[in-house]
Design an enzyme around this catalytic site. Sequence first.
Site, PDB file in Angstrom:
ATOM      1  N   ASP A  54       0.773  -1.092  -0.049  1.00  0.00           N
ATOM      2  CA  ASP A  54       0.071  -0.108  -0.136  1.00  0.00           C
ATOM      3  C   ASP A  54       0.998   1.384   0.014  1.00  0.00           C
ATOM      4  O   ASP A  54       0.662   2.087   0.926  1.00  0.00           O
ATOM      5  CB  ASP A  54      -0.730   0.043   1.351  1.00  0.00           C
ATOM      6  CG  ASP A  54      -1.651  -1.188   1.547  1.00  0.00           C
ATOM      7  OD1 ASP A  54      -1.976  -2.110   0.425  1.00  0.00           O
ATOM      8  OD2 ASP A  54      -1.674  -1.830   2.663  1.00  0.00           O
ATOM      9  N   GLU A 100     -11.292  -1.119  -3.589  1.00  0.00           N
ATOM     10  CA  GLU A 100     -10.529  -0.690  -2.574  1.00  0.00           C
ATOM     11  C   GLU A 100      -9.243   0.391  -3.119  1.00  0.00           C
ATOM     12  O   GLU A 100      -9.308   0.377  -4.337  1.00  0.00           O
ATOM     13  CB  GLU A 100     -10.002  -1.490  -1.640  1.00  0.00           C
ATOM     14  CG  GLU A 100      -9.142  -2.658  -2.031  1.00  0.00           C
ATOM     15  CD  GLU A 100      -8.724  -3.520  -0.963  1.00  0.00           C
ATOM     16  OE1 GLU A 100      -9.316  -3.883  -0.159  1.00  0.00           O
ATOM     17  OE2 GLU A 100      -7.649  -4.254  -1.123  1.00  0.00           O
TER      18      GLU A 100
END
Length: 314
Positions: free
Chosen positions: A17, A199
């Site tokens: 991420d 997401e």
Amino acid sequence: MDKNFEYNKPWILQRADPYVYRHTDGKYYFTASVPEYDRIVLRCSDTLEGLKDESELEVWHRHELGPMSKHIWAPEIHFLFGKWYIYFAGGEMEDIWKIRPYVLECQGPDPMKDPWVEKGKITRAETDEFSFEAFSLDATVFENKGVWYYIWAEKVGVGKQISNLYIARMKNGYTLETDQVLLTTPDYDWERHGYWVNEGPSVIIRDGKVFMTYSASDTGVNYCMGMLTADADSDLLDPLSWKKERYPVLASSPEHVVYGPGHNSFTVDEEGNDILVYHARTETEIVGDPLYNPNRHAMLMKFQFIDGKPVFKF
């Protein structure tokens, strides 16, 4: 960037991420999920490539119990409303999947030296009865025409829960001003491997267009990137302003040994080239639960705009 730099190869190991922010003074900041999911770290460098070798500073550590005590995920550092903020998600030791979005605020102009304080869970609008009542994560923020927006993923439904992406306008760095608006839900087969997931949103604005990339499917080799586009002059809180791409804009490439590319951010290098920052794996056989396998690595991709759209090619 060094001419010998290898794009689409592991750049910063075991950092999922990844988020890179270049400030107005030219400095680059890097943060990401660490495999232990227990802290938030920052790196700072005068160059993008230099982030790789910079030491990491832990600016915050998880609580022992209660909110923000488990699964500290996907931090992003931003500068808005005159202050530095870090947006992240976290669960509770007593209920590890009670993932909610939280925010830290820096108490000075230097995020590497000045203290960070907890502002708690993001505050939804007074009229909003729904946001952050369920599994919520992967928040990002962006500014368009003087207005700041907050986009996040949240699960809905009963039985097989579905992760959608929502948007709202911001009142300040930790409060939303409008009710949630649904931007995208996993409609297509490539968004439904393992789990039905949208997401990891990220936004880049160019030539009057707002592009929002996002990640889909489970976190193994099926993980991939989709994209929505809106006119910068349109009402970004109107779902009809956004057009969704039918197919992924980036997916696994066995030829390049890149598997499960996703959860990206955007930056530019020192020469002004557009750079996609993303995580991916270099193996297809994942030992154990993909979520707890540490081998998601931050990588960099140079990309261009072709016919008015960002095109991502290995």
